[in-house]
Design a protein around this motif. Structure first.
Motif, PDB file in Angstrom:
ATOM      1  N   GLY A   1       0.801  -1.219   0.000  1.00 48.67           N
ATOM      2  CA  GLY A   1       0.000   0.000   0.000  1.00 48.67           C
ATOM      3  C   GLY A   1       0.833   1.268   0.000  1.00 48.67           C
ATOM      4  O   GLY A   1       0.327   2.349   0.267  1.00 48.67           O
ATOM      5  N   ARG A   2       2.102   1.136  -0.326  1.00 47.21           N
ATOM      6  CA  ARG A   2       2.988   2.306  -0.373  1.00 47.21           C
ATOM      7  C   ARG A   2       3.483   2.549  -1.797  1.00 47.21           C
ATOM      8  O   ARG A   2       3.592   1.622  -2.589  1.00 47.21           O
ATOM      9  CB  ARG A   2       4.196   2.097   0.537  1.00 47.21           C
ATOM     10  N   VAL A   3       3.813   3.800  -2.072  1.00 48.71           N
ATOM     11  CA  VAL A   3       4.406   4.188  -3.350  1.00 48.71           C
ATOM     12  C   VAL A   3       5.683   4.940  -3.010  1.00 48.71           C
ATOM     13  O   VAL A   3       5.630   5.986  -2.359  1.00 48.71           O
ATOM     14  CB  VAL A   3       3.445   5.085  -4.170  1.00 48.71           C
ATOM     15  N   HIS A   4       6.827   4.388  -3.400  1.00 48.32           N
ATOM     16  CA  HIS A   4       8.140   4.969  -3.082  1.00 48.32           C
ATOM     17  C   HIS A   4       8.295   5.196  -1.586  1.00 48.32           C
ATOM     18  O   HIS A   4       8.807   6.224  -1.144  1.00 48.32           O
ATOM     19  CB  HIS A   4       8.376   6.272  -3.844  1.00 48.32           C
ATOM     20  N   GLY A   5       7.801   4.245  -0.777  1.00 50.45           N
ATOM     21  CA  GLY A   5       7.944   4.307   0.671  1.00 50.45           C
ATOM     22  C   GLY A   5       6.937   5.170   1.403  1.00 50.45           C
ATOM     23  O   GLY A   5       6.943   5.250   2.624  1.00 50.45           O
ATOM     24  N   VAL A   6       6.057   5.827   0.679  1.00 47.85           N
ATOM     25  CA  VAL A   6       5.049   6.710   1.263  1.00 47.85           C
ATOM     26  C   VAL A   6       3.673   6.051   1.108  1.00 47.85           C
ATOM     27  O   VAL A   6       3.379   5.506   0.038  1.00 47.85           O
ATOM     28  CB  VAL A   6       5.060   8.083   0.545  1.00 47.85           C
TER      29      VAL A   6
ATOM     30  N   ALA B   1       0.202   5.153  -0.027  1.00 49.08           N
ATOM     31  CA  ALA B   1      -0.523   5.552  -1.236  1.00 49.08           C
ATOM     32  C   ALA B   1      -1.822   6.255  -0.854  1.00 49.08           C
ATOM     33  O   ALA B   1      -2.379   6.035   0.224  1.00 49.08           O
ATOM     34  CB  ALA B   1      -0.822   4.322  -2.086  1.00 49.08           C
ATOM     35  N   ASP B   2      -2.291   7.098  -1.755  1.00 47.25           N
ATOM     36  CA  ASP B   2      -3.555   7.795  -1.536  1.00 47.25           C
ATOM     37  C   ASP B   2      -4.714   6.802  -1.498  1.00 47.25           C
ATOM     38  O   ASP B   2      -4.671   5.754  -2.147  1.00 47.25           O
ATOM     39  CB  ASP B   2      -3.823   8.794  -2.678  1.00 47.25           C
ATOM     40  N   VAL B   3      -5.746   7.165  -0.754  1.00 42.39           N
ATOM     41  CA  VAL B   3      -6.979   6.398  -0.754  1.00 42.39           C
ATOM     42  C   VAL B   3      -7.547   6.433  -2.168  1.00 42.39           C
ATOM     43  O   VAL B   3      -7.486   7.457  -2.840  1.00 42.39           O
ATOM     44  CB  VAL B   3      -7.986   7.018   0.253  1.00 42.39           C
ATOM     45  N   GLY B   4      -8.065   5.316  -2.633  1.00 45.26           N
ATOM     46  CA  GLY B   4      -8.661   5.290  -3.963  1.00 45.26           C
ATOM     47  C   GLY B   4      -8.608   3.913  -4.584  1.00 45.26           C
ATOM     48  O   GLY B   4      -8.302   2.920  -3.926  1.00 45.26           O
TER      49      GLY B   4
ATOM     50  N   TYR C   1      -3.826 -15.214 -16.659  1.00 47.42           N
ATOM     51  CA  TYR C   1      -3.887 -13.827 -16.220  1.00 47.42           C
ATOM     52  C   TYR C   1      -5.089 -13.604 -15.310  1.00 47.42           C
ATOM     53  O   TYR C   1      -6.152 -14.168 -15.545  1.00 47.42           O
ATOM     54  CB  TYR C   1      -4.017 -12.879 -17.421  1.00 47.42           C
ATOM     55  N   ILE C   2      -4.877 -12.793 -14.301  1.00 50.79           N
ATOM     56  CA  ILE C   2      -5.953 -12.342 -13.427  1.00 50.79           C
ATOM     57  C   ILE C   2      -5.827 -10.832 -13.370  1.00 50.79           C
ATOM     58  O   ILE C   2      -4.731 -10.302 -13.163  1.00 50.79           O
ATOM     59  CB  ILE C   2      -5.814 -12.907 -11.996  1.00 50.79           C
ATOM     60  N   LYS C   3      -6.919 -10.118 -13.568  1.00 53.36           N
ATOM     61  CA  LYS C   3      -6.873  -8.671 -13.466  1.00 53.36           C
ATOM     62  C   LYS C   3      -8.106  -8.192 -12.720  1.00 53.36           C
ATOM     63  O   LYS C   3      -9.142  -8.866 -12.696  1.00 53.36           O
ATOM     64  CB  LYS C   3      -6.759  -8.002 -14.822  1.00 53.36           C
ATOM     65  N   GLY C   4      -7.960  -7.054 -12.088  1.00 58.91           N
ATOM     66  CA  GLY C   4      -9.077  -6.523 -11.333  1.00 58.91           C
ATOM     67  C   GLY C   4      -8.700  -5.207 -10.670  1.00 58.91           C
ATOM     68  O   GLY C   4      -7.700  -4.589 -11.012  1.00 58.91           O
ATOM     69  N   ASP C   5      -9.512  -4.817  -9.723  1.00 54.83           N
ATOM     70  CA  ASP C   5      -9.236  -3.577  -9.023  1.00 54.83           C
ATOM     71  C   ASP C   5      -9.414  -3.772  -7.528  1.00 54.83           C
ATOM     72  O   ASP C   5     -10.088  -4.698  -7.090  1.00 54.83           O
ATOM     73  CB  ASP C   5     -10.143  -2.454  -9.537  1.00 54.83           C
ATOM     74  N   ILE C   6      -8.774  -2.901  -6.782  1.00 54.00           N
ATOM     75  CA  ILE C   6      -8.887  -2.897  -5.327  1.00 54.00           C
ATOM     76  C   ILE C   6      -9.111  -1.444  -4.898  1.00 54.00           C
ATOM     77  O   ILE C   6      -8.672  -0.512  -5.567  1.00 54.00           O
ATOM     78  CB  ILE C   6      -7.643  -3.473  -4.628  1.00 54.00           C
ATOM     79  N   THR C   7      -9.807  -1.272  -3.793  1.00 56.33           N
ATOM     80  CA  THR C   7     -10.000   0.049  -3.227  1.00 56.33           C
ATOM     81  C   THR C   7      -9.204   0.134  -1.950  1.00 56.33           C
ATOM     82  O   THR C   7      -9.398  -0.679  -1.034  1.00 56.33           O
ATOM     83  CB  THR C   7     -11.497   0.316  -2.947  1.00 56.33           C
ATOM     84  N   LEU C   8      -8.283   1.071  -1.905  1.00 59.29           N
ATOM     85  CA  LEU C   8      -7.436   1.267  -0.735  1.00 59.29           C
ATOM     86  C   LEU C   8      -8.125   2.240   0.202  1.00 59.29           C
ATOM     87  O   LEU C   8      -8.458   3.374  -0.183  1.00 59.29           O
ATOM     88  CB  LEU C   8      -6.068   1.805  -1.168  1.00 59.29           C
ATOM     89  N   LEU C   9      -8.360   1.792   1.435  1.00 58.04           N
ATOM     90  CA  LEU C   9      -8.985   2.619   2.467  1.00 58.04           C
ATOM     91  C   LEU C   9      -7.984   2.784   3.612  1.00 58.04           C
ATOM     92  O   LEU C   9      -7.202   1.896   3.885  1.00 58.04           O
ATOM     93  CB  LEU C   9     -10.253   1.955   2.998  1.00 58.04           C
TER      94      LEU C   9
END
Length: 67
Positions: A29-34, A36-39, A58-66
């Motif tokens: 849940g981090r981007v470059h150690g920070v 990530a934004d909710v979304g 292949y498996i593809k999908g989406d996740i919502t980060l809270l």
């Protein structure tokens, strides 16, 4: 068991923010150690089983980060 594994996590703009060829190395849940934004984020997983003649899958999908 897996012979090959690859995961990509993308942000809503289609930018790759995480990728790994190691099943044990998962996105935290981090981007470059920070944190990530909710979304919404999108993932693509490619894998091949150890079974001889096994095709790429292949498996593809989406996740919502809270937070």
């Amino acid at each position: 068991p897996l012979k090959e594994y690859y995961i990509e996590v993308l942000d809503r703009y289609g930018q790759v923010i995480f990728q790994s060829f190691d099943f044990a190395n998962q996105w935290d849940g981090r981007v470059h150690g920070v944190p990530a934004d909710v979304g919404t984020y999108f993932y693509l997983i490619k894998y091949v089983l150890e079974k001889p003649g096994s095709p790429e899958r292949y498996i593809k999908g989406d996740i919502t980060l809270l937070r």
